[in-house]
Write a protein that holds these residues in place. Structure first.
Motif, PDB file in Angstrom:
ATOM      1  N   GLY A 170       0.826  -1.211  -0.071  1.00  9.72           N
ATOM      2  CA  GLY A 170      -0.053   0.091   0.113  1.00  9.72           C
ATOM      3  C   GLY A 170       0.729   1.256  -0.129  1.00  9.72           C
ATOM      4  N   HIS A 171       0.132   2.499  -0.413  1.00  9.05           N
ATOM      5  CA  HIS A 171       0.862   3.746  -0.532  1.00  9.05           C
ATOM      6  C   HIS A 171       0.994   4.087   0.980  1.00  9.05           C
ATOM      7  CE1 HIS A 171       0.972   4.075  -4.845  1.00  9.05           C
ATOM      8  NE2 HIS A 171      -0.240   3.799  -4.861  1.00  9.05           N
ATOM      9  N   ALA A 172       2.300   5.024   1.018  1.00  8.97           N
ATOM     10  CA  ALA A 172       2.597   5.725   2.476  1.00  8.97           C
ATOM     11  C   ALA A 172       2.652   4.617   3.322  1.00  8.97           C
ATOM     12  CB  ALA A 172       1.693   6.711   2.638  1.00  8.97           C
ATOM     13  N   TYR A 173       3.127   3.442   3.073  1.00  7.24           N
ATOM     14  CA  TYR A 173       3.179   2.565   4.205  1.00  7.24           C
ATOM     15  C   TYR A 173       3.866   2.926   5.413  1.00  7.24           C
ATOM     16  CZ  TYR A 173       3.931  -2.235   6.152  1.00  7.24           C
ATOM     17  OH  TYR A 173       4.115  -3.247   7.029  1.00  7.24           O
ATOM     18  N   GLN A 174       3.393   2.990   6.584  1.00 11.06           N
ATOM     19  CA  GLN A 174       3.697   3.663   7.808  1.00 11.06           C
ATOM     20  C   GLN A 174       5.301   3.232   8.188  1.00 11.06           C
ATOM     21  OE1 GLN A 174       2.146   6.443   8.804  1.00 11.06           O
ATOM     22  NE2 GLN A 174       4.140   6.805   9.379  1.00 11.06           N
ATOM     23  N   PRO A 175       5.689   2.097   8.128  1.00  4.29           N
ATOM     24  CA  PRO A 175       6.952   1.573   8.367  1.00  4.29           C
ATOM     25  C   PRO A 175       8.001   2.148   7.627  1.00  4.29           C
ATOM     26  CG  PRO A 175       5.481  -0.339   8.760  1.00  4.29           C
ATOM     27  CD  PRO A 175       4.758   0.722   8.080  1.00  4.29           C
ATOM     28  N   VAL A 176       7.918   2.326   6.351  1.00  6.03           N
ATOM     29  CA  VAL A 176       8.435   2.792   5.235  1.00  6.03           C
ATOM     30  C   VAL A 176       8.791   4.357   5.451  1.00  6.03           C
ATOM     31  CG1 VAL A 176       8.749   3.258   2.820  1.00  6.03           C
ATOM     32  CG2 VAL A 176       8.253   0.936   3.633  1.00  6.03           C
ATOM     33  N   ILE A 177       7.582   4.879   5.749  1.00  9.66           N
ATOM     34  CA  ILE A 177       7.602   6.225   5.928  1.00  9.66           C
ATOM     35  C   ILE A 177       8.499   6.816   7.178  1.00  9.66           C
ATOM     36  CG2 ILE A 177       6.162   8.322   6.558  1.00  9.66           C
ATOM     37  CD1 ILE A 177       5.467   7.508   3.834  1.00  9.66           C
ATOM     38  N   ASP A 178       8.420   5.982   8.159  1.00 10.16           N
ATOM     39  CA  ASP A 178       9.020   6.206   9.604  1.00 10.16           C
ATOM     40  C   ASP A 178      10.536   6.011   9.185  1.00 10.16           C
ATOM     41  OD1 ASP A 178       6.299   5.060  11.565  1.00 10.16           O
ATOM     42  OD2 ASP A 178       6.476   6.837  10.662  1.00 10.16           O
ATOM     43  N   ALA A 179      10.627   4.937   8.593  1.00 11.73           N
ATOM     44  CA  ALA A 179      12.148   4.465   8.461  1.00 11.73           C
ATOM     45  C   ALA A 179      12.987   5.479   7.691  1.00 11.73           C
ATOM     46  CB  ALA A 179      12.439   3.335   7.672  1.00 11.73           C
ATOM     47  N   VAL A 180      12.335   6.126   6.589  1.00 11.36           N
ATOM     48  CA  VAL A 180      13.153   7.125   5.612  1.00 11.36           C
ATOM     49  C   VAL A 180      13.031   8.628   6.419  1.00 11.36           C
ATOM     50  CG1 VAL A 180      12.579   8.518   3.365  1.00 11.36           C
ATOM     51  CG2 VAL A 180      12.223   6.171   3.656  1.00 11.36           C
ATOM     52  N   ILE A 181      12.029   9.004   7.224  1.00 13.79           N
ATOM     53  CA  ILE A 181      12.046  10.275   8.047  1.00 13.79           C
ATOM     54  C   ILE A 181      13.206   9.924   9.096  1.00 13.79           C
ATOM     55  CG2 ILE A 181      10.961  11.396   9.783  1.00 13.79           C
ATOM     56  CD1 ILE A 181       8.183  10.902   8.321  1.00 13.79           C
ATOM     57  N   GLU A 182      13.217   9.021   9.528  1.00 12.50           N
ATOM     58  CA  GLU A 182      14.339   8.818  10.656  1.00 12.50           C
ATOM     59  C   GLU A 182      15.787   8.973  10.078  1.00 12.50           C
ATOM     60  OE1 GLU A 182      12.217   9.667  13.157  1.00 12.50           O
ATOM     61  OE2 GLU A 182      14.323   9.089  13.986  1.00 12.50           O
ATOM     62  N   LYS A 183      16.071   8.335   8.863  1.00 14.18           N
ATOM     63  CA  LYS A 183      17.290   8.114   8.159  1.00 14.18           C
ATOM     64  C   LYS A 183      17.705   9.368   7.687  1.00 14.18           C
ATOM     65  CE  LYS A 183      19.453   4.758   8.008  1.00 14.18           C
ATOM     66  NZ  LYS A 183      20.758   4.334   8.654  1.00 14.18           N
ATOM     67  N   THR A 184      16.673  10.287   7.353  1.00 13.56           N
ATOM     68  CA  THR A 184      16.780  11.405   6.455  1.00 13.56           C
ATOM     69  C   THR A 184      17.605  12.585   7.531  1.00 13.56           C
ATOM     70  OG1 THR A 184      14.866  11.180   5.040  1.00 13.56           O
ATOM     71  CG2 THR A 184      16.049  13.544   5.203  1.00 13.56           C
ATOM     72  N   LYS A 185      17.112  12.256   8.783  1.00 16.08           N
ATOM     73  CA  LYS A 185      17.532  13.177   9.826  1.00 16.08           C
ATOM     74  C   LYS A 185      19.174  13.090  10.093  1.00 16.08           C
ATOM     75  CE  LYS A 185      13.211  13.336  12.464  1.00 16.08           C
ATOM     76  NZ  LYS A 185      12.726  12.747  13.582  1.00 16.08           N
TER      77      LYS A 185
END
Ligand code: KE4
Length: 426
Positions: free
Chosen positions: A67-82
């Motif tokens: 599914g789109h905007a799958y939360q575990p993926v979103i969270d992982a990318v946000i954390e890594k981006t920081k």
């Protein structure tokens, strides 16, 4: 006006981007009309710039299996981006995702990450040529392995076994090393081996074709290719850019119990970020630089953000024992509904499905290869596509594409889809 904002955005895009798109299939050329511009997506739904909702059966051409905007993926990318976006150095997360992918997929010891499916398949062919010290490859009409020169090859004239460029810019020199066979046609493969003894480095195939619509292998075709490769010292490359982590945890190798020598990945493995990969046993992979002589490289290969998205995706898939059963049941439910409705509405059609890959062909013949797929009635498909789109169901804008089912689809979504198909085919 339908698609008002998308139409305005398309006019603007055309000024600065060839065809207004960064990948041709998005331009709706084979179905006509204005491509829709998507503002956001969530779960099984796309929302266009006119805030119209669509049930999505393309899912970014495969990656959005959860599914789109799958939360575990979103969270992982946000954390890594920081922590920064790219270093051009080895990072721990690359080893983490490599280790997980190797544990999920049979017959591979090592994996090299790149940035697209094209890059994965292009590099796999170079590796096979370097490893075997041979130059020719066999691909299949209707199979697509990305836009690398070696793959943009059409059938040569008459009896010639050599390919010809299918795009300007591809040289005759390149084309002569790509031989073309027919999908599901073992004799067409054997003839090429007879005419090019000891010259064929590799066969590259989509184990389930998805670029001529969904076309499954029949009559142990994959097993027979394995035998032919063994007999001729040729490597078997499975292009699993579509099927990898979709048809099973271990992809088509697991589903069909056939061993490939090199496996290519894309789409799902990146969780929606730009990731491709190719993998094989150590003996083959260690031919790659910097260990071996076959050169392959990439500034953003193994990019931390892309690896974070891919790792979260693979972990979710690896930890969900019921995922592939749910995908099978949902897609079988959809297939059954489609068959019942199109039959009741006296349509001439064929449906092909393998797991969560499915295609409708408006033709009476079975579709087992590219020639069969070409007989599908494209005017009828065009009307079908637009009628569905207007009613909020987004399927691939070409009858030569497969639909990709996401686990985010509910049975209400499937029932709505079947209802709309009934409405537009009555
Ligand atoms: P990319 O370079 O587009 O990531 O992957 C190329 C590729 C390789 N192998 C297979 C089996 C593929 O299906 C693809 C790409 N698939 C197309 C859909 N038919 C991507 C959509 C597009 O071209 O925009």
């Amino acid at each position: 006006m339908l698609y008002k904002r998308s139409s305005e955005l398309f006019v603007e895009a055309l000024k600065y981007i060839p065809g207004g798109v960064n990948s041709p299939v998005r331009a709706f050329k084979s179905v006509g009309g204005t491509p829709i511009f998507i503002k956001k997506a969530s779960g099984a739904y796309l929302f266009d710039e006119d805030d119209k909702r669509y049930i999505d059966y393309i899912n970014s051409w495969g990656p959005m299996i959860l599914g789109h905007a799958y939360q575990p993926v979103i969270d992982a990318v946000i954390e890594k981006t920081k922590l920064g976006t790219s270093f051009g150095t080895p990072t721990e997360i690359e080893t983490e995702i490599a280790k997980l992918a190797v544990s999920m997929v049979p017959n591979i010891d090592k994996i090299r990450f790149v940035n697209s499916g094209t890059e994965a398949c292009m590099s796999a062919v170079r590796l096979a040529r370097g490893y075997t010290k041979r130059e020719k490859i066999i691909k299949f009409r209707g199979c697509y392995h990305g836009h690398s020169d070696s793959f943009l090859i059409a059938a040569g004239s008459g009896l010639s076994t050599f390919g010809v460029p299918s795009s300007p810019g591809v040289t005759k020199g390149t084309a002569q090393d790509t031989l073309l066979a027919n999908f599901n046609d073992l004799n067409s493969v054997k003839e090429l081996f007879q005419a090019n003894k000891n010259e064929i480095a590799a066969i590259i195939i989509e184990p389930v074709a998805g670029n001529m619509g969904c076309v499954p292998p029949v009559n142990n075709f994959l097993q027979e290719l394995r035998s032919i490769c063994d007999e001729n010292g040729t490597l078997l490359i499975f292009d699993e850019v579509m099927t990898g982590f979709r048809l099973a945890k271990g992809g088509a190798q697991e589903l069909f119990n056939v061993t490939a020598d090199i496996v290519c990945f894309g789409k799902v493995i990146g969780g929606g970020l730009p990731v491709g990969a190719f993998a094989a046993r150590t003996e083959i992979m260690d031919y790659l630089a910097p260990v071996g002589p076959v050169y392959q490289a990439g500034t953003l290969s193994g990019n931390p953000l892309a690896m974070a998205a891919g790792l979260a995706m693979l972990q979710s898939i690896n930890n969900d024992a019921e995922l592939f059963n749910r995908l099978e049941e949902k897609t079988a439910y959809l297939e059954d509904g489609i068959r019942k409705i199109l039959t009741a509405n006296n349509k001439t059609f064929t449906v092909n499905r393998v797991g969560s890959m499915i295609s409708i062909f408006f033709c009476e013949n079975q579709v087992e290869n590219y020639e069969d797929a070409s007989k599908a009635d494209t005017p009828e498909f065009k009307k079908f596509f637009h009628d569905l789109l207007e009613r909020g169901v987004y399927i691939a804008p070409s009858s030569y594409e497969t639909w990709f089912i996401t686990d985010a689809l509910s049975y209400e979504d499937l029932d709505e889809t079947i209802r709309v198909i009934n409405e537009v085919t009555k």
